[in-house]
Write an enzyme that holds these catalytic residues in place. Structure first.
Site, PDB file in Angstrom:
ATOM      1  N   GLY A  59      -6.305 -22.666  16.435  1.00 26.85           N
ATOM      2  CA  GLY A  59      -7.429 -23.196  17.222  1.00 26.85           C
ATOM      3  C   GLY A  59      -7.969 -22.025  18.029  1.00 26.85           C
ATOM      4  O   GLY A  59      -7.203 -21.285  18.662  1.00 26.85           O
ATOM      5  N   GLY A 115      -0.785 -15.520  10.198  1.00 28.70           N
ATOM      6  CA  GLY A 115      -1.048 -16.544  11.217  1.00 28.70           C
ATOM      7  C   GLY A 115      -2.091 -16.081  12.212  1.00 28.70           C
ATOM      8  O   GLY A 115      -2.573 -14.941  12.166  1.00 28.70           O
ATOM      9  N   ASP A 155     -10.335 -13.782  17.714  1.00 27.51           N
ATOM     10  CA  ASP A 155      -9.812 -14.395  18.944  1.00 27.51           C
ATOM     11  C   ASP A 155      -8.969 -13.380  19.725  1.00 27.51           C
ATOM     12  O   ASP A 155      -9.001 -13.348  20.961  1.00 27.51           O
ATOM     13  CB  ASP A 155      -8.956 -15.625  18.612  1.00 27.51           C
ATOM     14  CG  ASP A 155      -9.753 -16.684  17.870  1.00 27.51           C
ATOM     15  OD1 ASP A 155     -10.975 -16.792  18.112  1.00 27.51           O
ATOM     16  OD2 ASP A 155      -9.160 -17.397  17.036  1.00 27.51           O
ATOM     17  N   ASP A 188      -3.571 -10.736   6.937  1.00 32.05           N
ATOM     18  CA  ASP A 188      -4.264 -11.999   7.225  1.00 32.05           C
ATOM     19  C   ASP A 188      -5.218 -11.758   8.405  1.00 32.05           C
ATOM     20  O   ASP A 188      -4.771 -11.403   9.495  1.00 32.05           O
ATOM     21  CB  ASP A 188      -3.208 -13.069   7.581  1.00 32.05           C
ATOM     22  CG  ASP A 188      -3.809 -14.437   7.869  1.00 32.05           C
ATOM     23  OD1 ASP A 188      -5.047 -14.567   7.871  1.00 32.05           O
ATOM     24  OD2 ASP A 188      -3.018 -15.378   8.109  1.00 32.05           O
ATOM     25  N   LEU A 222     -17.736  -6.662  13.994  1.00 35.57           N
ATOM     26  CA  LEU A 222     -18.102  -6.505  12.582  1.00 35.57           C
ATOM     27  C   LEU A 222     -16.877  -6.279  11.701  1.00 35.57           C
ATOM     28  O   LEU A 222     -16.974  -5.597  10.670  1.00 35.57           O
ATOM     29  CB  LEU A 222     -19.062  -5.311  12.441  1.00 35.57           C
ATOM     30  CG  LEU A 222     -20.355  -5.378  13.271  1.00 35.57           C
ATOM     31  CD1 LEU A 222     -21.087  -4.045  13.245  1.00 35.57           C
ATOM     32  CD2 LEU A 222     -21.265  -6.481  12.731  1.00 35.57           C
ATOM     33  N   GLY A 260     -16.147  -2.212  12.799  1.00 32.27           N
ATOM     34  CA  GLY A 260     -16.113  -1.921  14.234  1.00 32.27           C
ATOM     35  C   GLY A 260     -16.825  -2.962  15.081  1.00 32.27           C
ATOM     36  O   GLY A 260     -16.995  -4.117  14.661  1.00 32.27           O
ATOM     37  N   GLY A 309      -9.516 -21.892  20.777  1.00 28.18           N
ATOM     38  CA  GLY A 309      -9.214 -21.963  22.204  1.00 28.18           C
ATOM     39  C   GLY A 309      -7.800 -21.495  22.495  1.00 28.18           C
ATOM     40  O   GLY A 309      -7.578 -20.613  23.339  1.00 28.18           O
ATOM     41  N   GLU A 358     -15.400 -25.458  19.331  1.00 30.19           N
ATOM     42  CA  GLU A 358     -14.559 -26.398  18.580  1.00 30.19           C
ATOM     43  C   GLU A 358     -14.212 -27.631  19.403  1.00 30.19           C
ATOM     44  O   GLU A 358     -13.347 -28.410  19.014  1.00 30.19           O
ATOM     45  CB  GLU A 358     -13.272 -25.699  18.101  1.00 30.19           C
ATOM     46  CG  GLU A 358     -13.549 -24.653  17.024  1.00 30.19           C
ATOM     47  CD  GLU A 358     -12.287 -24.054  16.429  1.00 30.19           C
ATOM     48  OE1 GLU A 358     -11.227 -24.090  17.078  1.00 30.19           O
ATOM     49  OE2 GLU A 358     -12.373 -23.541  15.305  1.00 30.19           O
ATOM     50  N   THR A 383      -6.999 -14.002   9.918  1.00 25.47           N
ATOM     51  CA  THR A 383      -7.191 -15.187  10.766  1.00 25.47           C
ATOM     52  C   THR A 383      -6.810 -14.880  12.219  1.00 25.47           C
ATOM     53  O   THR A 383      -5.713 -14.391  12.477  1.00 25.47           O
ATOM     54  CB  THR A 383      -6.329 -16.367  10.257  1.00 25.47           C
ATOM     55  OG1 THR A 383      -6.480 -16.488   8.861  1.00 25.47           O
ATOM     56  CG2 THR A 383      -6.721 -17.671  10.940  1.00 25.47           C
TER      57      THR A 383
END
Ligand code: RIB
Length: 314
Positions: free
Chosen positions: A53, A297, A262, A256, A227, A231, A55, A151, A258
């Protein structure tokens, strides 16, 4: 002299608080050799469940980077481990409410070169109430920070109430969709986007053109454009002038991607709160994001501040 600077930075960080009001997801991560196509049934090579998530990821990145962070949001059925993870990372969860709805979730496909595509189901993340927003914001003052993604429900109300209090509001409008039409971008201090969101907002993928369009629409906004391996750029409003900095990405072996955005966000904002120079904020954030893509993860892949600083000096 250096001790005085360290103490000053430390004191700034203690005084200033950040409320990250956002989603908590259970991420169902499928290893695939390509993204599933329309009408195709594809056998995944693996399935693992991770905390995620945007957040939660950003709150954990902020905390690992040393910020005094509060998480606002909703925890659903099956989400207790997400609450515990936030607590274990030193995030204050006073304003994280338990709600009677399935925990928000994401289905994430990850290819062998680490690329992902993500499908989210809001569940508990769509249960943010007006009363909860009023209660959470009552603990914050002028100059404190509010960090939002896209979200959860009620972002427009969060922005208008936080703006009334004089909080500095940072929006990462991800995923970019029509819900954002209700949000008054002129009340934001910072807008953080990646290349996909930049194109959705401005129609351009040229960084200078993107900035020009954003600046024309919202003249007092500071702007961060990430980007990936190309960069990041930032344009920061400071004492009536605009400072631009470009920071190259660190090259690493990708497992990964993902949560990399964040991670960048959490580390960048934590450095902003310490009032560090823009290039320092971006270097630390880039290093943290680079480390995160070498691990599987989202929340699980976020490094500590020490790890990010060490990566900068390697
Ligand atoms: O930014 C990555 C996050 O996007 C994942 O953790 C997933 O939950 C989605 O929200």
């Amino acid at each position: 002299m250096s001790r005085i600077i360290v103490q000053w930075v430390h004191r700034k960080n203690i005084n200033m608080k950040i409320l990250c009001f956002g989603s908590l997801n259970l991420d169902y991560v499928y290893g695939v050799d390509h993204f599933v196509m329309p009408a195709e049934t594809l056998a995944a090579s693996s399935l693992s469940i991770h905390p995620g998530g945007k957040g939660l990821n950003q709150s954990i990145a902020l905390a690992r980077a040393g910020a005094d962070v509060y998480h606002g949001g909703c925890c659903g059925q099956g989400g207790k481990a997400l609450r515990t993870l936030l607590e274990n990372n030193g995030v204050n969860v006073t304003y994280l409410k338990d709600v009677d709805a399935p925990q928000g979730s994401a289905v994430i496909q990850v290819t062998p070169d680490g690329e992902n595509c993500i499908l989210i189901a809001a569940g508990s993340n769509a249960c943010v109430s007006e009363g909860q927003i009023r209660e959470a914001l009552s603990a914050f003052e002028e100059g404190d920070y509010l960090l939002l993604q896209n979200e959860i429900n009620n972002n427009a109300l969060l922005v208008s109430k936080a703006h009334e209090k004089g909080m500095r509001i940072i929006l990462n409008p991800s995923p970019y969709n029509e819900k954002l039409n209700d949000v008054d971008f002129s009340k934001l201090s910072w807008l953080f986007v990646n290349e996909t969101e930049a194109k959705q907002i401005t129609g351009s993928d040229d960084p200078e053109t993107v900035w020009k369009i954003i600046h024309e629409r919202y003249p007092s906004l500071s702007f961060l454009l990430t980007l990936g391996e190309e960069g990041s750029h930032a344009w920061k409003q400071e004492n009536g002038t605009i400072i631009h900095h470009y920071e190259k990405a660190l090259h690493v072996s990708v497992i990964d991607t993902t949560g990399a955005g964040d991670t960048y966000t959490g580390f960048f904002v934590s450095s902003l709160m310490k009032e560090l120079p823009l290039d320092v904020c971006m270097k630390t954030a880039s290093a943290a994001a680079a480390l995160s893509v070498t691990r599987p993860g989202a929340a699980d892949s976020i490094p500590s501040l020490k790890e990010a600083e060490n990566a900068l000096h390697e």
